[in-house]
Design an enzyme around this catalytic site. Sequence first.
Site, short mmCIF file in Angstrom:
data_model
loop_
_atom_site.label_atom_id
_atom_site.label_comp_id
_atom_site.label_asym_id
_atom_site.label_seq_id
_atom_site.Cartn_x
_atom_site.Cartn_y
_atom_site.Cartn_z
N CYS A 2 30.70 32.84 59.55
CA CYS A 2 29.79 32.06 60.43
C CYS A 2 28.82 33.18 61.04
O CYS A 2 29.08 34.39 61.34
CB CYS A 2 30.56 31.50 61.50
SG CYS A 2 31.78 30.41 60.89
N ARG A 27 26.96 34.91 55.70
CA ARG A 27 28.38 34.78 56.49
C ARG A 27 29.03 33.65 56.34
O ARG A 27 30.17 33.27 57.04
CB ARG A 27 28.04 35.16 57.96
CG ARG A 27 27.20 36.40 58.14
CD ARG A 27 26.99 36.83 59.62
NE ARG A 27 28.32 36.72 60.52
CZ ARG A 27 28.98 37.72 60.56
NH1 ARG A 27 28.65 39.03 60.07
NH2 ARG A 27 30.09 37.75 61.33
N TRP A 75 31.14 28.94 57.86
CA TRP A 75 32.30 29.24 56.77
C TRP A 75 33.42 28.34 57.42
O TRP A 75 34.15 29.01 58.31
CB TRP A 75 32.39 30.48 56.55
CG TRP A 75 33.16 30.79 55.24
CD1 TRP A 75 32.63 30.86 54.09
CD2 TRP A 75 34.69 30.95 55.31
NE1 TRP A 75 33.97 31.06 53.17
CE2 TRP A 75 34.99 31.08 53.80
CE3 TRP A 75 35.68 31.03 56.28
CZ2 TRP A 75 36.39 31.33 53.65
CZ3 TRP A 75 37.05 31.43 55.98
CH2 TRP A 75 37.46 31.48 54.46
N ASN A 101 31.97 32.15 66.30
CA ASN A 101 32.33 33.00 65.02
C ASN A 101 33.65 33.59 65.38
O ASN A 101 33.82 34.08 66.42
CB ASN A 101 31.39 33.82 64.70
CG ASN A 101 32.04 34.76 63.64
OD1 ASN A 101 32.70 34.40 62.86
ND2 ASN A 101 31.47 36.17 63.47
N GLY A 102 34.90 33.27 64.56
CA GLY A 102 36.04 33.73 65.04
C GLY A 102 36.98 32.70 65.05
O GLY A 102 36.87 31.71 64.28
N GLU A 481 37.34 45.75 39.57
CA GLU A 481 36.19 45.47 40.12
C GLU A 481 35.46 44.66 39.31
O GLU A 481 34.67 43.76 39.59
CB GLU A 481 35.33 46.80 40.69
CG GLU A 481 33.97 46.52 41.04
CD GLU A 481 33.88 45.75 42.44
OE1 GLU A 481 35.10 45.16 43.08
OE2 GLU A 481 32.87 45.29 42.96
N LYS A 485 34.04 40.86 40.26
CA LYS A 485 32.49 40.49 40.00
C LYS A 485 32.23 39.40 39.12
O LYS A 485 31.45 38.40 39.59
CB LYS A 485 31.93 41.81 39.37
CG LYS A 485 30.70 42.45 39.94
CD LYS A 485 30.43 42.72 41.31
CE LYS A 485 31.66 42.31 42.39
NZ LYS A 485 31.46 42.70 43.64
N GLU A 488 33.86 36.03 40.76
CA GLU A 488 33.46 35.56 41.95
C GLU A 488 32.13 35.09 41.70
O GLU A 488 31.68 34.05 42.49
CB GLU A 488 33.26 36.54 43.32
CG GLU A 488 32.46 37.82 43.02
CD GLU A 488 32.63 38.95 44.14
OE1 GLU A 488 33.17 38.61 45.16
OE2 GLU A 488 32.09 39.92 43.86
N HIS A 504 53.55 43.12 28.80
CA HIS A 504 54.69 42.82 29.53
C HIS A 504 54.46 41.33 30.16
O HIS A 504 54.49 41.06 31.31
CB HIS A 504 55.00 43.69 30.73
CG HIS A 504 55.57 45.11 30.02
ND1 HIS A 504 56.56 45.28 29.61
CD2 HIS A 504 54.84 46.31 30.15
CE1 HIS A 504 56.38 46.38 29.01
NE2 HIS A 504 55.43 47.13 29.47
N LYS A 604 30.43 36.99 52.95
CA LYS A 604 30.39 38.31 52.77
C LYS A 604 31.15 39.11 53.93
O LYS A 604 31.69 40.12 53.61
CB LYS A 604 28.69 38.74 52.96
CG LYS A 604 28.62 40.40 52.57
CD LYS A 604 27.38 40.70 52.07
CE LYS A 604 27.27 41.96 51.60
NZ LYS A 604 27.97 42.10 50.25
#
Length: 609
Positions: A2, A27, A75, A101-102, A481, A485, A488, A504, A604
């Site tokens: 947010c 955000r 968000w 925000n929170g 990574e 990438k 996402e 396995h 982010k």
Amino acid sequence: MCGIVGYIGSEQAAPILLDGLTRLEYRGYDSAGVSIHDGHKLNVIKTKGRLRILSDMIDGGNSVHGVSGIGHTRWATHGKPSNENSHPHVSNSGNIAVVHNGIIENYLQLREFLTSRGVKFNSETDTEVVAQLVDYYYDGDLLKAVHRAIDRIEGSYALGIMAAYYPDMIVAACKDSPLIAALSEKGNFIASDVTAVLKHTRDVIYLEDGEYAVLTPESVDVFDSFLEPVEKAVSHIDWDISSAEKGGYEHFMFKEIMEQPEVIRKTMAPRIRNRKVILDDIQLSKEYIKGINKIYIVACGSSYHVGMVAKYNIEKLARKPVEVALASEFRYCTPIVDEKTLVVCISQSGTTADTIAAMREAKRLGGRVLSIVNVVGSTIAKESDDVIYTWAGPEIAVATTKAYSTQLAVTYLLSIYLADCCGTINADEYERLVGELLTIPDKIECILKDKEHIQYLASLYFNNRDIFFIGRNIDYALSLEGSLKLKEISYIHSDAYAAGELKHGTISLVEDGTLVIAAATYQRLLEKTISNIVEVKARAAQVLSVTTESGKGLVAQVSDNMMVIPDIDELFLPSLAVVPMQLFAYYVALLRGCDIDKPRNLAKSVTVE
Ligand code: G6P
């Protein structure tokens, strides 16, 4: 998550808020809203969906008049993205508007308390209780009402609050969520992040946990948790708005990929002098370093993947045991930490809720915290015993690239530094490694020049449904990574496996045409990795390998296609090999028409647990 922005001054507030929110969309971007004071009352306009929908609704801000206001980009946590759940939230009387925000953890109890007193709720959010509670306590003094409300709140918050009674006042408060105040000739601001105000000013005040700020067009006054005035330093931001703009590129992600050589130079150059690694930033004594019994690396997401690389390197060079932990797990796994444990927290934003909590837990247990952070003055940077900044500049794309690369660079410096202090590398090796380190930016430039080849490879594979990444040792850390990438931003299912582990279980998913991306850069285990490639080839997989100039002869024999990187010391291979993987993910997402800079469901800065 947010984004919050607030403005009070002499200019029309709505266009300023919309512009600030654009820079905070990283955000969260599932809904947006503003509350503007028109001199008599608060006007709230909010909507589900991207900021541009809000902007269209109010003609870029021109149809809402007033010189003070607060805005928000969301968000979703409590309650799905909807018009009702969008911020600002307004009390029943219409007199109090809040952006937040929170997470308000005790919102259900507070909701019950207020409901029993006749308050009607209009949303499913935790935030609405703040608006209702401030209104409930208001008796002629807004700051006191906010203070009383916050006294009853548990959880994390950055809040911007306005009241209909005060056309020329914004009250802000924060705890465990970032918030800055900023000052300019034409008025004052609050924001979750400096990028939202950089167009107007570079003079900012970082608010600490438990502090309140009262903004008027002429002043910003800060108070502590007892409402006693606090003298705050004004920090001057020295990077400018252009670093937070696309500069002609189609996407921030692409721009940030291309910036990597430059930012890695910026991160390393001041810390390598006369071919010596100098970490002036940190205060760890040689005695302390020698006595370290264990190093914990704690982080989330891509920062965690950097930690995976760092583990291999620190153990190899400094011969100290390293455990890499996901921050969200670390705090609940009764970690064994004492005063001889160095806890390295890696975070681009410095505000990731789980990493903050892990850092605090590590300190509580007596560990020493060294953080590797990009955002200057962020919570993790402020609370760590030592901090090494990555100096990547603002990273806007949700999928990290240049921050990841500069984090890696810092871990290399740290590995060499620790090894030198511990006496585990000799002078020749030290000098050779520093020399190799300095070649990274130029070698990345070479890889970037060949981007059309990677674009071509993306065109071969962008329709795949499942993609597996495999690699051993440092190539495994890299694969994690590469896979993240890709998934996402392109929404293709993808997973990374230690190459020896695939058989396995997961190899049962490999069928005719399944794409396996093999990281085969680590020369020492190349033959082992090749055996694993052959195993998937035997199940008719398509293999796209990432390998080095000296590995390509062998790897070509078992691969359908290759992305080749220059040779470099094995410790630093991930810095080069990640670049084709980033480009591959980018081009695949581009071909699939994805929203590259703002992938669905992501944000982010993840400021909730
Ligand atoms: C989010 C971002 C990731 C990032 C992670 C950790 O999930 O989308 O790119 O790696 O948070 O963030 P941090 O700021 O702590 O590095």
